[in-house]
Write a protein that holds these residues in place. Sequence first.
Motif, PDB file in Angstrom:
ATOM      1  N   HIS A  25       4.306  -9.868   6.588  1.00 49.05           N
ATOM      2  CA  HIS A  25       5.591  -9.727   5.714  1.00 49.05           C
ATOM      3  C   HIS A  25       6.289 -10.936   5.457  1.00 49.05           C
ATOM      4  O   HIS A  25       6.773 -10.957   4.470  1.00 49.05           O
ATOM      5  CB  HIS A  25       6.471  -8.398   6.221  1.00 49.05           C
ATOM      6  CG  HIS A  25       5.773  -7.000   6.307  1.00 49.05           C
ATOM      7  ND1 HIS A  25       5.341  -6.506   5.054  1.00 49.05           N
ATOM      8  CD2 HIS A  25       5.741  -5.963   7.119  1.00 49.05           C
ATOM      9  CE1 HIS A  25       4.859  -5.394   5.271  1.00 49.05           C
ATOM     10  NE2 HIS A  25       5.060  -5.193   6.676  1.00 49.05           N
ATOM     11  N   ILE A  72       1.403  -3.361   3.848  1.00 47.62           N
ATOM     12  CA  ILE A  72       0.123  -3.350   4.881  1.00 47.62           C
ATOM     13  C   ILE A  72      -0.263  -2.210   5.385  1.00 47.62           C
ATOM     14  O   ILE A  72       0.578  -1.134   5.670  1.00 47.62           O
ATOM     15  CB  ILE A  72       0.599  -4.206   5.829  1.00 47.62           C
ATOM     16  CG1 ILE A  72       1.268  -5.576   5.954  1.00 47.62           C
ATOM     17  CG2 ILE A  72      -0.684  -4.426   7.092  1.00 47.62           C
ATOM     18  CD1 ILE A  72       1.896  -6.127   6.943  1.00 47.62           C
ATOM     19  N   TRP A  89       8.966   1.785  13.915  1.00 42.62           N
ATOM     20  CA  TRP A  89       7.903   1.333  14.489  1.00 42.62           C
ATOM     21  C   TRP A  89       7.930   1.233  16.039  1.00 42.62           C
ATOM     22  O   TRP A  89       6.873   2.008  16.614  1.00 42.62           O
ATOM     23  CB  TRP A  89       7.538  -0.209  14.187  1.00 42.62           C
ATOM     24  CG  TRP A  89       6.359  -0.588  14.968  1.00 42.62           C
ATOM     25  CD1 TRP A  89       6.209  -1.005  16.300  1.00 42.62           C
ATOM     26  CD2 TRP A  89       5.158  -1.262  14.439  1.00 42.62           C
ATOM     27  NE1 TRP A  89       5.157  -1.834  16.600  1.00 42.62           N
ATOM     28  CE2 TRP A  89       4.347  -1.646  15.259  1.00 42.62           C
ATOM     29  CE3 TRP A  89       4.623  -1.172  13.049  1.00 42.62           C
ATOM     30  CZ2 TRP A  89       3.122  -2.165  15.356  1.00 42.62           C
ATOM     31  CZ3 TRP A  89       3.532  -1.608  12.630  1.00 42.62           C
ATOM     32  CH2 TRP A  89       2.604  -2.305  13.789  1.00 42.62           C
ATOM     33  N   HIS A 128       2.147  -7.729  11.804  1.00 40.67           N
ATOM     34  CA  HIS A 128       2.508  -7.013  10.762  1.00 40.67           C
ATOM     35  C   HIS A 128       3.936  -7.728  10.212  1.00 40.67           C
ATOM     36  O   HIS A 128       4.111  -8.262   9.117  1.00 40.67           O
ATOM     37  CB  HIS A 128       2.938  -5.576  10.950  1.00 40.67           C
ATOM     38  CG  HIS A 128       2.284  -4.569  10.763  1.00 40.67           C
ATOM     39  ND1 HIS A 128       2.137  -3.476   9.702  1.00 40.67           N
ATOM     40  CD2 HIS A 128       1.014  -4.407  11.326  1.00 40.67           C
ATOM     41  CE1 HIS A 128       0.982  -3.048   9.458  1.00 40.67           C
ATOM     42  NE2 HIS A 128       0.185  -3.362  10.937  1.00 40.67           N
ATOM     43  N   GLU A 129       4.685  -8.316  11.372  1.00 37.80           N
ATOM     44  CA  GLU A 129       5.947  -9.094  10.735  1.00 37.80           C
ATOM     45  C   GLU A 129       5.722 -10.350  10.311  1.00 37.80           C
ATOM     46  O   GLU A 129       6.243 -10.836   9.287  1.00 37.80           O
ATOM     47  CB  GLU A 129       6.771  -9.091  11.988  1.00 37.80           C
ATOM     48  CG  GLU A 129       7.568  -7.869  12.593  1.00 37.80           C
ATOM     49  CD  GLU A 129       8.032  -7.983  13.970  1.00 37.80           C
ATOM     50  OE1 GLU A 129       9.044  -7.399  14.437  1.00 37.80           O
ATOM     51  OE2 GLU A 129       7.724  -8.834  14.789  1.00 37.80           O
ATOM     52  N   MET A 138      11.530  -2.062  11.725  1.00 39.97           N
ATOM     53  CA  MET A 138      10.467  -1.691  10.520  1.00 39.97           C
ATOM     54  C   MET A 138      10.009  -0.524  10.759  1.00 39.97           C
ATOM     55  O   MET A 138       9.503   0.377  11.760  1.00 39.97           O
ATOM     56  CB  MET A 138       9.466  -2.839  10.892  1.00 39.97           C
ATOM     57  CG  MET A 138       8.280  -2.763  10.198  1.00 39.97           C
ATOM     58  SD  MET A 138       7.092  -4.305  10.305  1.00 39.97           S
ATOM     59  CE  MET A 138       6.661  -4.151  12.007  1.00 39.97           C
ATOM     60  N   LEU A 166      -1.979   2.878   9.935  1.00 39.12           N
ATOM     61  CA  LEU A 166      -0.421   2.437  10.189  1.00 39.12           C
ATOM     62  C   LEU A 166      -0.050   1.885   8.791  1.00 39.12           C
ATOM     63  O   LEU A 166      -0.830   1.108   8.318  1.00 39.12           O
ATOM     64  CB  LEU A 166      -0.402   1.513  10.971  1.00 39.12           C
ATOM     65  CG  LEU A 166      -1.014   1.723  12.426  1.00 39.12           C
ATOM     66  CD1 LEU A 166      -0.697   0.650  13.367  1.00 39.12           C
ATOM     67  CD2 LEU A 166       0.066   2.983  12.969  1.00 39.12           C
ATOM     68  N   GLY A 167       0.902   2.482   8.345  1.00 38.53           N
ATOM     69  CA  GLY A 167       1.436   1.536   6.941  1.00 38.53           C
ATOM     70  C   GLY A 167       2.978   1.298   7.168  1.00 38.53           C
ATOM     71  O   GLY A 167       3.898   1.966   7.738  1.00 38.53           O
ATOM     72  N   THR A 168       3.141  -0.237   6.758  1.00 41.40           N
ATOM     73  CA  THR A 168       4.413  -0.606   6.617  1.00 41.40           C
ATOM     74  C   THR A 168       4.558  -1.340   5.306  1.00 41.40           C
ATOM     75  O   THR A 168       3.890  -1.737   4.647  1.00 41.40           O
ATOM     76  CB  THR A 168       4.769  -1.895   7.801  1.00 41.40           C
ATOM     77  OG1 THR A 168       3.823  -2.744   7.581  1.00 41.40           O
ATOM     78  CG2 THR A 168       4.677  -1.130   9.032  1.00 41.40           C
ATOM     79  N   ARG A 169       5.987  -1.215   4.680  1.00 40.06           N
ATOM     80  CA  ARG A 169       6.198  -1.983   3.624  1.00 40.06           C
ATOM     81  C   ARG A 169       7.639  -2.493   3.538  1.00 40.06           C
ATOM     82  O   ARG A 169       8.617  -1.844   4.028  1.00 40.06           O
ATOM     83  CB  ARG A 169       5.810  -1.140   2.288  1.00 40.06           C
ATOM     84  CG  ARG A 169       6.889  -0.056   1.994  1.00 40.06           C
ATOM     85  CD  ARG A 169       6.316   0.951   0.892  1.00 40.06           C
ATOM     86  NE  ARG A 169       6.134  -0.039  -0.429  1.00 40.06           N
ATOM     87  CZ  ARG A 169       5.286   0.237  -1.404  1.00 40.06           C
ATOM     88  NH1 ARG A 169       5.093   1.806  -1.426  1.00 40.06           N
ATOM     89  NH2 ARG A 169       5.443  -0.254  -2.452  1.00 40.06           N
ATOM     90  N   VAL A 170       7.883  -3.456   3.008  1.00 41.78           N
ATOM     91  CA  VAL A 170       9.025  -4.228   3.025  1.00 41.78           C
ATOM     92  C   VAL A 170       9.891  -4.275   1.558  1.00 41.78           C
ATOM     93  O   VAL A 170      10.981  -4.911   1.408  1.00 41.78           O
ATOM     94  CB  VAL A 170       9.123  -5.563   3.549  1.00 41.78           C
ATOM     95  CG1 VAL A 170       8.755  -5.406   5.274  1.00 41.78           C
ATOM     96  CG2 VAL A 170       8.092  -6.454   2.918  1.00 41.78           C
ATOM     97  N   LEU A 185       0.417  -6.561  18.030  1.00 39.57           N
ATOM     98  CA  LEU A 185       0.136  -6.162  16.543  1.00 39.57           C
ATOM     99  C   LEU A 185       1.298  -5.941  15.762  1.00 39.57           C
ATOM    100  O   LEU A 185       1.261  -6.296  14.733  1.00 39.57           O
ATOM    101  CB  LEU A 185      -0.417  -4.554  16.804  1.00 39.57           C
ATOM    102  CG  LEU A 185      -0.591  -3.749  15.796  1.00 39.57           C
ATOM    103  CD1 LEU A 185      -1.740  -4.298  14.615  1.00 39.57           C
ATOM    104  CD2 LEU A 185      -1.167  -2.268  15.878  1.00 39.57           C
ATOM    105  N   LYS A 186       2.415  -5.687  16.421  1.00 42.18           N
ATOM    106  CA  LYS A 186       3.693  -5.569  15.560  1.00 42.18           C
ATOM    107  C   LYS A 186       3.978  -7.127  14.926  1.00 42.18           C
ATOM    108  O   LYS A 186       4.552  -7.166  13.942  1.00 42.18           O
ATOM    109  CB  LYS A 186       4.761  -5.001  16.512  1.00 42.18           C
ATOM    110  CG  LYS A 186       6.301  -4.821  15.667  1.00 42.18           C
ATOM    111  CD  LYS A 186       7.309  -4.684  16.635  1.00 42.18           C
ATOM    112  CE  LYS A 186       8.700  -4.225  15.901  1.00 42.18           C
ATOM    113  NZ  LYS A 186       9.665  -4.179  16.735  1.00 42.18           N
ATOM    114  N   VAL A 191       3.811 -10.801   2.163  1.00 44.38           N
ATOM    115  CA  VAL A 191       2.879  -9.473   2.077  1.00 44.38           C
ATOM    116  C   VAL A 191       3.920  -8.146   1.933  1.00 44.38           C
ATOM    117  O   VAL A 191       4.465  -7.905   3.123  1.00 44.38           O
ATOM    118  CB  VAL A 191       1.874  -9.245   3.110  1.00 44.38           C
ATOM    119  CG1 VAL A 191       1.141  -7.921   2.896  1.00 44.38           C
ATOM    120  CG2 VAL A 191       1.019 -10.425   3.321  1.00 44.38           C
TER     121      VAL A 191
END
Lengths: 100, 100, 100, 100
Positions: free
Chosen positions: A64, A71, B49, A60-61, B1, B77-81, A56-57, A68
């Motif tokens: 990105h 997320i 993370w 996301h990676e 992250m 879950l939220g991630t942003r870069v 899952l990680k 993106v």
Amino acid sequence: MKLIADISIIPLGVGLSLSPYVAACEKVLAEAGLAPRLHANGTDVEGDWDEVMAALKRCHEALHAMGVPRIATNLRLGTRVDRESSMDAKLASVREKLGE
Amino acid sequence: MKLIADISIIPLGVGLSLSPYVAACEKVLAEAGLAPRLHANGTDVEGDWDEVMAALKRCHEALHAMGVPRIATNLRLGTRVDRESSMDAKLASVREKLGE
Amino acid sequence: MKLIADISIIPLGVGLSLSPYVAACEKVLAEAGLAPRLHANGTDVEGDWDEVMAALKRCHEALHAMGVPRIATNLRLGTRVDRESSMDAKLASVREKLGE
Amino acid sequence: MKLIADISIIPLGVGLSLSPYVAACEKVLAEAGLAPRLHANGTDVEGDWDEVMAALKRCHEALHAMGVPRIATNLRLGTRVDRESSMDAKLASVREKLGE
């Protein structure tokens, strides 16, 4: 610890066509040996907790890395220690009650 | 992250009083330094993370060790870069629009 | 039937600044008399099932009217019939176990 | 307003065998003409917003009538107004990107 999970990953800031990103995540999950089962609102997987979460990680990676910026993921997680469980067993149990 | 997460953990097979288990998970999250913010339907946390996910795994392990045979967790879950984000910044942004 | 709900509404196709849309939904929920409680990853509300669900539908309609082409919402819903419940009672029960 | 939804309904206070309750909800959804698609962690449906939501309410009512004291449901909801959408179209779009 065995984990059954349902992953719904929503890329933000890339418009309305989300399927390229869902497909990219499917590939990551498949390459992790998790045999993902795509459904209309997410993807079901099962496996060792650490392996599922590592994959899952990487989803996301990977997204990105595709550009993106943001997320939002919704996850349903199931663990149990009283007995073995599997996605097939869960489905068979419901279908039996439905007389299928 | 960096990860912003909302954890809703539901123990199954232990009757209707879930608060001892929610409290046990809060302690695990707090001991991980994640400063959990309990709300009426889950707990918000933010952090790296790997640290958030390791703490979540310990929540499942702790509840199973307390005798919970099965757990169903819902995670957002939220991630942003594109830029730094935080729970406080998210809340402030909405409240500003509300004129608060 | 009393409903306790946690609403996370994600507008798609409008870029990365989601707070104007979250705020618009907060206003809809507040005008419905639901006393929404904003948290970092959603909004908690409680009330009659039909009233909560009608307000949620108006949120979707209001956002689409603002120009949002697509919306993905995650909802956590709780109902119980063995006794009265409330968000304050849920929070108090966990906090008591935490010794707060 | 067309709604695509993923329903995961978890009965609490009835032990660990949840399949009779999942099956009961499937029947309610099928009787509503929603052609539910069971998957390992929920059920996908599509239809008019009001019809889907009315059927979901009947699921909660049916389970409570079966003796379930408390229910926790996780819902994923999707609406869009820019064009028609369907579960089949969503699946086809991802599968095309996967080269299937």
